[in-house]
Design an enzyme around this catalytic site. Structure first.
Site, PDB file in Angstrom:
ATOM      1  NE  ARG A 146      -3.435  -2.343   2.847  1.00 58.32           N
ATOM      2  CZ  ARG A 146      -3.080  -3.470   3.454  1.00 58.32           C
ATOM      3  NH1 ARG A 146      -1.870  -3.581   3.986  1.00 58.32           N
ATOM      4  NH2 ARG A 146      -3.937  -4.478   3.554  1.00 58.32           N
ATOM      5  CG  HIS A 241      -4.660   0.831  -3.721  1.00 64.27           C
ATOM      6  ND1 HIS A 241      -3.721   1.283  -2.826  1.00 64.27           N
ATOM      7  CD2 HIS A 241      -5.447  -0.021  -3.025  1.00 64.27           C
ATOM      8  CE1 HIS A 241      -3.944   0.738  -1.636  1.00 64.27           C
ATOM      9  NE2 HIS A 241      -4.977  -0.054  -1.731  1.00 64.27           N
ATOM     10  NE  ARG A 244      -3.023  -3.419  -1.592  1.00 65.72           N
ATOM     11  CZ  ARG A 244      -2.497  -4.214  -0.649  1.00 65.72           C
ATOM     12  NH1 ARG A 244      -1.185  -4.351  -0.558  1.00 65.72           N
ATOM     13  NH2 ARG A 244      -3.276  -4.855   0.211  1.00 65.72           N
ATOM     14  CG  HIS A 267      -5.764  -8.782   1.251  1.00 72.34           C
ATOM     15  ND1 HIS A 267      -5.965  -9.191  -0.052  1.00 72.34           N
ATOM     16  CD2 HIS A 267      -5.673  -7.428   1.208  1.00 72.34           C
ATOM     17  CE1 HIS A 267      -6.001  -8.131  -0.843  1.00 72.34           C
ATOM     18  NE2 HIS A 267      -5.818  -7.054  -0.101  1.00 72.34           N
ATOM     19  CE1 TYR A 276      -6.288  -6.970  -7.044  1.00 74.27           C
ATOM     20  CE2 TYR A 276      -6.229  -8.047  -4.915  1.00 74.27           C
ATOM     21  CZ  TYR A 276      -6.152  -6.909  -5.677  1.00 74.27           C
ATOM     22  OH  TYR A 276      -5.927  -5.698  -5.064  1.00 74.27           O
TER      23      TYR A 276
END
Length: 295
Positions: A146, A241, A244, A267, A276
């Site tokens: 991040r 982001h 990422r 996460h 994803y």
């Protein structure tokens, strides 16, 4: 109410270890809720019921607030009431049976590998700032950090010999993330040839510095990546982001294990990482439909 709010802020900062950005958003959401109680309804905190809180959520909805904003507000309110019950300030939590509105899961935007490479190649390596920028972008794409985690890195968090970085993420959770050889190369180049020209204080341990010699901010990084996005005509596609999201998607497309990607992203719940997999399935379907003669 202000005394309760200050006590709550101390509790979530010290005992729950929430990140500064979360503390700020919780405080903002709760101040708005408390203003609603006192100014709109004239209700004391101890008099609130489930209907009161539900009415506030409907009030936010009527004002056009997004489902994600309402969910975040409810999370803050729930945590606040839980604290009040815990401290025996109120006897009953009026939010126990309240659920947040369902949010539509939006698939994140992801760049192709070619577009990522084009973005990474934009910084001018003839200047210390350009070397820093190339190093930052390479690290971001290599690790999926991040932006807050990236700009918070210390020199002591980097191990170039072993090829990894130590990162402190949400909830003050520490994780170790591997660096690729290319990211290691540019980080070493930055540390050996550029950082000393940006540093004003030899004792400064922050890894990435601005032109004043202080650590970069999230806003500072956003301006940097926006500049390079404009240079490749992708200003509407790229956010802080984006690298990422691209990191995670490209790993999964090339056969990476979902649990490993979850760990690298930091996460807490694998369901967050699973978005994803939906993205990679959609991309594969698009490739199939364009390429197969009988699709």
């Amino acid at each position: 109410m202000q005394d309760y709010l200050e006590a709550f802020n101390n509790y979530i900062a010290v005992e729950r270890g929430l990140a500064p950005n979360t503390l700020e958003s919780y405080g903002r959401d709760l101040r708005q809720y408390l203003d609603y109680l006192s100014e709109k309804k004239g209700i004391a905190l101890k008099e609130t019921t489930q209907a009161t809180v539900g009415g506030y959520l409907l009030y936010l909805q009527a004002k056009g607030r997004a489902a994600s904003t309402i969910s975040r507000s409810l999370a803050a309110i729930k945590a606040f009431y839980h604290f009040l019950v815990r401290e025996q300030i109120i006897q009953r939590d009026p939010t126990i049976n309240l659920d947040a509105p369902k949010q539509e899961k939006k698939l994140p935007r992801v760049l192709s590998v070619e577009k990522v490479v084009e973005l990474l190649e934009q910084p001018d390596l003839k200047t210390p700032a350009g070397i820093r920028d190339r190093s930052m972008l390479e690290v971001l794409y290599a690790t999926g950090l991040r932006v807050t985690e990236l700009v918070s890195l210390k020199i002591s968090d980097v191990n170039l010999e072993e090829g990894y970085i130590r990162c402190v993420g949400k909830g003050s959770k520490e994780r170790i993330v591997p660096l690729g050889t290319v990211a290691v190369k540019y980080l070493r180049f930055y540390l050996e040839h550029a950082r000393k020209f940006l540093a004003s204080d030899p004792a400064e341990d922050t890894l990435f510095l601005n032109h004043h010699g202080h650590g970069l901010t999230r806003q500072g990084f956003w301006k940097i990546i926006k500049k390079y996005a404009e240079m490749i005509g992708a200003e509407d596609l790229i956010t802080p982001h984006t690298l990422r999201h691209s990191f995670a998607t490209h790993l999964l497309e090339n056969g990476a294990d979902l649990r490993a990607v979850q760990e690298m992203l930091g996460h807490a719940d694998i369901s967050t990482t699973q978005i994803y997999t939906h993205l990679t399935k959609n991309r594969l379907k698009n490739v199939y439909e364009k390429a197969h003669p009988r699709a």
